[in-house]
Design a protein around this motif. Structure first.
Motif, mmCIF file in Angstrom:
data_model
loop_
_atom_site.group_PDB
_atom_site.id
_atom_site.type_symbol
_atom_site.label_atom_id
_atom_site.label_comp_id
_atom_site.label_asym_id
_atom_site.label_seq_id
_atom_site.Cartn_x
_atom_site.Cartn_y
_atom_site.Cartn_z
ATOM 1 N N PRO A 101 0.804 -1.226 0.000
ATOM 2 C CA PRO A 101 0.000 0.000 0.000
ATOM 3 C C PRO A 101 0.836 1.275 0.000
ATOM 4 C CG PRO A 101 -0.073 -1.068 2.155
ATOM 5 C CD PRO A 101 0.599 -2.022 1.222
ATOM 6 N N LEU A 102 2.076 1.199 0.477
ATOM 7 C CA LEU A 102 2.890 2.408 0.559
ATOM 8 C C LEU A 102 3.227 2.996 -0.806
ATOM 9 C CD1 LEU A 102 5.590 1.962 3.361
ATOM 10 C CD2 LEU A 102 3.488 3.307 3.413
ATOM 11 N N GLN A 103 3.175 2.187 -1.863
ATOM 12 C CA GLN A 103 3.578 2.699 -3.167
ATOM 13 C C GLN A 103 2.400 3.120 -4.035
ATOM 14 O OE1 GLN A 103 5.478 -1.202 -4.004
ATOM 15 N NE2 GLN A 103 4.695 -0.950 -6.095
ATOM 16 N N PHE A 104 1.192 3.124 -3.456
ATOM 17 C CA PHE A 104 0.003 3.567 -4.181
ATOM 18 C C PHE A 104 -0.413 4.940 -3.664
ATOM 19 C CE2 PHE A 104 -0.103 -0.930 -4.933
ATOM 20 C CZ PHE A 104 -0.769 -1.102 -6.132
ATOM 21 N N ASN A 105 -0.310 5.953 -4.526
ATOM 22 C CA ASN A 105 -0.809 7.267 -4.136
ATOM 23 C C ASN A 105 -2.299 7.412 -4.438
ATOM 24 O OD1 ASN A 105 0.013 7.250 -6.966
ATOM 25 N ND2 ASN A 105 -0.491 9.434 -6.997
ATOM 26 N N ASP A 106 -2.856 6.443 -5.172
ATOM 27 C CA ASP A 106 -4.278 6.429 -5.528
ATOM 28 C C ASP A 106 -4.933 5.238 -4.826
ATOM 29 O OD1 ASP A 106 -6.782 6.134 -6.681
ATOM 30 O OD2 ASP A 106 -6.114 6.585 -8.711
ATOM 31 N N LYS A 107 -5.756 5.501 -3.815
ATOM 32 C CA LYS A 107 -6.373 4.423 -3.035
ATOM 33 C C LYS A 107 -7.284 3.550 -3.894
ATOM 34 C CE LYS A 107 -4.408 5.726 0.738
ATOM 35 N NZ LYS A 107 -3.257 4.935 1.265
ATOM 36 N N ASP A 132 1.676 4.631 9.044
ATOM 37 C CA ASP A 132 2.012 6.009 9.411
ATOM 38 C C ASP A 132 3.280 6.087 10.256
ATOM 39 O OD1 ASP A 132 -0.198 6.926 8.045
ATOM 40 O OD2 ASP A 132 -1.490 6.979 9.814
ATOM 41 N N GLU A 133 3.614 5.011 10.948
ATOM 42 C CA GLU A 133 4.800 5.008 11.804
ATOM 43 C C GLU A 133 5.975 4.272 11.176
ATOM 44 O OE1 GLU A 133 4.087 3.826 15.823
ATOM 45 O OE2 GLU A 133 2.203 4.926 15.982
ATOM 46 N N GLN A 134 5.824 3.869 9.917
ATOM 47 C CA GLN A 134 6.878 3.130 9.223
ATOM 48 C C GLN A 134 8.012 4.065 8.816
ATOM 49 O OE1 GLN A 134 7.510 -0.156 8.319
ATOM 50 N NE2 GLN A 134 9.406 0.713 7.506
ATOM 51 N N SER A 135 9.241 3.688 9.133
ATOM 52 C CA SER A 135 10.404 4.423 8.626
ATOM 53 C C SER A 135 10.422 4.323 7.100
ATOM 54 C CB SER A 135 11.702 3.843 9.193
ATOM 55 O OG SER A 135 11.733 3.965 10.597
ATOM 56 N N ILE A 136 10.766 5.417 6.458
ATOM 57 C CA ILE A 136 10.705 5.485 4.998
ATOM 58 C C ILE A 136 12.113 5.599 4.423
ATOM 59 C CG2 ILE A 136 9.870 6.823 3.023
ATOM 60 C CD1 ILE A 136 7.670 5.347 4.537
ATOM 61 N N VAL A 137 12.364 4.831 3.365
ATOM 62 C CA VAL A 137 13.626 4.919 2.634
ATOM 63 C C VAL A 137 13.406 5.794 1.403
ATOM 64 C CG1 VAL A 137 15.419 3.635 1.406
ATOM 65 C CG2 VAL A 137 14.305 2.616 3.413
ATOM 66 N N HIS A 138 14.127 6.897 1.327
ATOM 67 C CA HIS A 138 14.004 7.814 0.186
ATOM 68 C C HIS A 138 15.303 7.793 -0.616
ATOM 69 C CE1 HIS A 138 13.028 11.257 -2.288
ATOM 70 N NE2 HIS A 138 14.141 11.857 -1.897
ATOM 71 N N VAL A 139 15.179 7.540 -1.911
ATOM 72 C CA VAL A 139 16.332 7.517 -2.806
ATOM 73 C C VAL A 139 16.282 8.775 -3.667
ATOM 74 C CG1 VAL A 139 17.560 6.231 -4.588
ATOM 75 C CG2 VAL A 139 16.280 4.999 -2.819
ATOM 76 N N PRO A 140 17.186 9.720 -3.456
ATOM 77 C CA PRO A 140 17.096 10.993 -4.168
ATOM 78 C C PRO A 140 17.520 10.883 -5.628
ATOM 79 C CG PRO A 140 19.074 10.948 -2.816
ATOM 80 C CD PRO A 140 18.309 9.686 -2.505
ATOM 81 N N VAL A 141 17.203 11.899 -6.374
ATOM 82 C CA VAL A 141 17.609 12.126 -7.762
ATOM 83 C C VAL A 141 16.923 11.157 -8.727
ATOM 84 C CG1 VAL A 141 19.529 12.408 -9.394
ATOM 85 C CG2 VAL A 141 19.842 13.018 -6.976
ATOM 86 N N VAL A 142 17.269 9.862 -8.701
ATOM 87 C CA VAL A 142 16.717 8.941 -9.702
ATOM 88 C C VAL A 142 15.228 8.682 -9.491
ATOM 89 C CG1 VAL A 142 18.885 7.791 -10.214
ATOM 90 C CG2 VAL A 142 17.440 6.913 -8.383
ATOM 91 N N SER A 143 14.731 8.941 -8.290
ATOM 92 C CA SER A 143 13.301 8.726 -8.039
ATOM 93 C C SER A 143 12.460 9.938 -8.427
ATOM 94 C CB SER A 143 13.063 8.394 -6.565
ATOM 95 O OG SER A 143 13.441 9.471 -5.730
ATOM 96 N N GLU A 144 13.114 11.003 -8.877
ATOM 97 C CA GLU A 144 12.405 12.238 -9.204
ATOM 98 C C GLU A 144 12.059 12.274 -10.694
ATOM 99 O OE1 GLU A 144 15.232 15.115 -7.942
ATOM 100 O OE2 GLU A 144 15.112 14.503 -5.826
ATOM 101 N N GLY A 145 10.900 12.843 -11.022
ATOM 102 C CA GLY A 145 10.455 12.928 -12.402
ATOM 103 C C GLY A 145 9.962 11.594 -12.908
ATOM 104 N N LEU A 146 9.583 11.543 -14.189
ATOM 105 C CA LEU A 146 9.050 10.328 -14.804
ATOM 106 C C LEU A 146 7.910 9.790 -13.939
ATOM 107 C CD1 LEU A 146 12.483 8.739 -15.813
ATOM 108 C CD2 LEU A 146 10.930 10.002 -17.303
ATOM 109 N N CYS A 147 7.944 8.491 -13.590
ATOM 110 C CA CYS A 147 6.866 7.939 -12.756
ATOM 111 C C CYS A 147 6.884 8.537 -11.359
ATOM 112 C CB CYS A 147 6.992 6.417 -12.679
ATOM 113 S SG CYS A 147 6.494 5.567 -14.199
ATOM 114 N N GLY A 148 8.062 8.941 -10.897
ATOM 115 C CA GLY A 148 8.138 9.586 -9.590
ATOM 116 C C GLY A 148 7.435 10.922 -9.564
ATOM 117 N N GLY A 149 7.413 11.616 -10.694
ATOM 118 C CA GLY A 149 6.700 12.879 -10.768
ATOM 119 C C GLY A 149 5.204 12.691 -10.900
#
Length: 286
Positions: A59-65, A104-121
């Motif tokens: 569920p964490l990777q779905f921005n559309d419920k 809501d209390e899950q630690s989140i792993v964020h990978v910068p740069v390559v996750s931005e734009g395209l599907c990340g945007g």
């Protein structure tokens, strides 16, 4: 094939396999398996001794419920396909097993740069959800090698950077995109297409190839992409993005760059389709 639903059971079976001297291969999925997924299992069998697959609709990777709710859950059929492909162990946890303290209390792993734009945007937070769940799965399975499809090109780039940055001891193996005879990239989301839309769906891959042809013919990047967006609309799509990036690090393609990946995402009916094409340009980007 053995199916387990808890981390404790998973670790017990993997530990026993490792103590027997076996190299552990891992194929993470969200289920609703098709031939593309099975090609990953086949590759894992060829390169490792004990193959673990996972099925977890994260569920964490779905921005559309709504998208999350309608995502197909086909565990019995998936079990049959994995067993036929000689998968050794299936890990199929529920949400509480993966996120016992709540999302809501899950630690989140964020990978910068390559996750931005395209599907990340287009899908805010999507790759944070992907990198978080894959990190958890890597820590749960402790595989020697993990296998991912090239269709999700940006996802693979995110995972490779994450593994490198966090010094995770796993080899990330990329497997070529599995395609239908007419060129359509195999995807669980193809099941959302009507019969008529399925006939039109090949237009995305055709458009990516036309961009490559235009760039090789000396067309400018801007003109090639503008024409491609128009062709997608003419073919019945609603374009999300069409871009050309460096194939090595997904940075924006600049003049002279020859090793590129052409990436596209577009809506067709209720389905959002993605695809990509890795190309070595004759003269580089103009």
């Amino acid at each position: 094939m053995i199916t387990v639903h808890t981390i404790a059971e998973l670790r017990e079976h993997v530990r026993n396999a490792r103590m027997s001297g076996k190299r552990i291969g891992f194929v993470p999925t969200m289920g609703n398996l098709h031939a593309g997924h099975i090609s990953l299992v086949d590759r894992a069998n060829a390169e490792t001794d004990y193959v673990v697959s996972s099925i977890f609709v994260n569920p964490l990777q779905f921005n559309d419920k709504t998208d999350l709710q309608r995502y197909p859950r086909t565990l019995p059929q998936d079990q049959e396909k994995l067993a036929a492909a000689d998968c050794d162990l299936l890990f199929a946890p529920d949400v509480d097993e993966m996120y016992p303290n709540g999302q809501d209390e899950q630690s989140i792993v964020h990978v910068p740069v390559v996750s931005e734009g395209l599907c990340g945007g287009s899908r805010p937070g999507h790759f944070d959800g992907v990198s978080t769940v894959v990190t958890k799965l890597f820590n749960q399975v402790l595989p020697d090698a993990a296998f991912f499809g090239e269709k999700d090109f940006q996802q693979v780039a995110v995972i490779k950077k994450m593994v490198n940055d966090l010094c995770i001891p796993v080899e990330v193996v990329t497997v070529p995109t599995a395609r239908a005879e007419d060129g359509l990239a195999l995807s669980s989301r193809n099941g959302y297409l009507t019969d008529e839309e399925r006939q039109l769906a090949t237009g995305l891959y055709k458009t990516l190839n036309e961009i490559a042809d235009a760039l090789n013919a000396g067309e400018s990047l801007e003109n090639s992409l503008s024409a491609a967006s128009l062709r997608l609309e003419e073919r019945g799509f609603r374009p999300d993005y069409v871009e050309v990036r460096s194939a090595t690090d997904l940075s924006p393609a600049v003049s002279g760059v020859a090793e590129v990946v052409i990436l596209g995402a577009a809506f067709l009916g209720n389905a959002r389709l993605i695809d990509n094409l890795v190309v070595t340009l004759n003269r580089g980007i103009v």
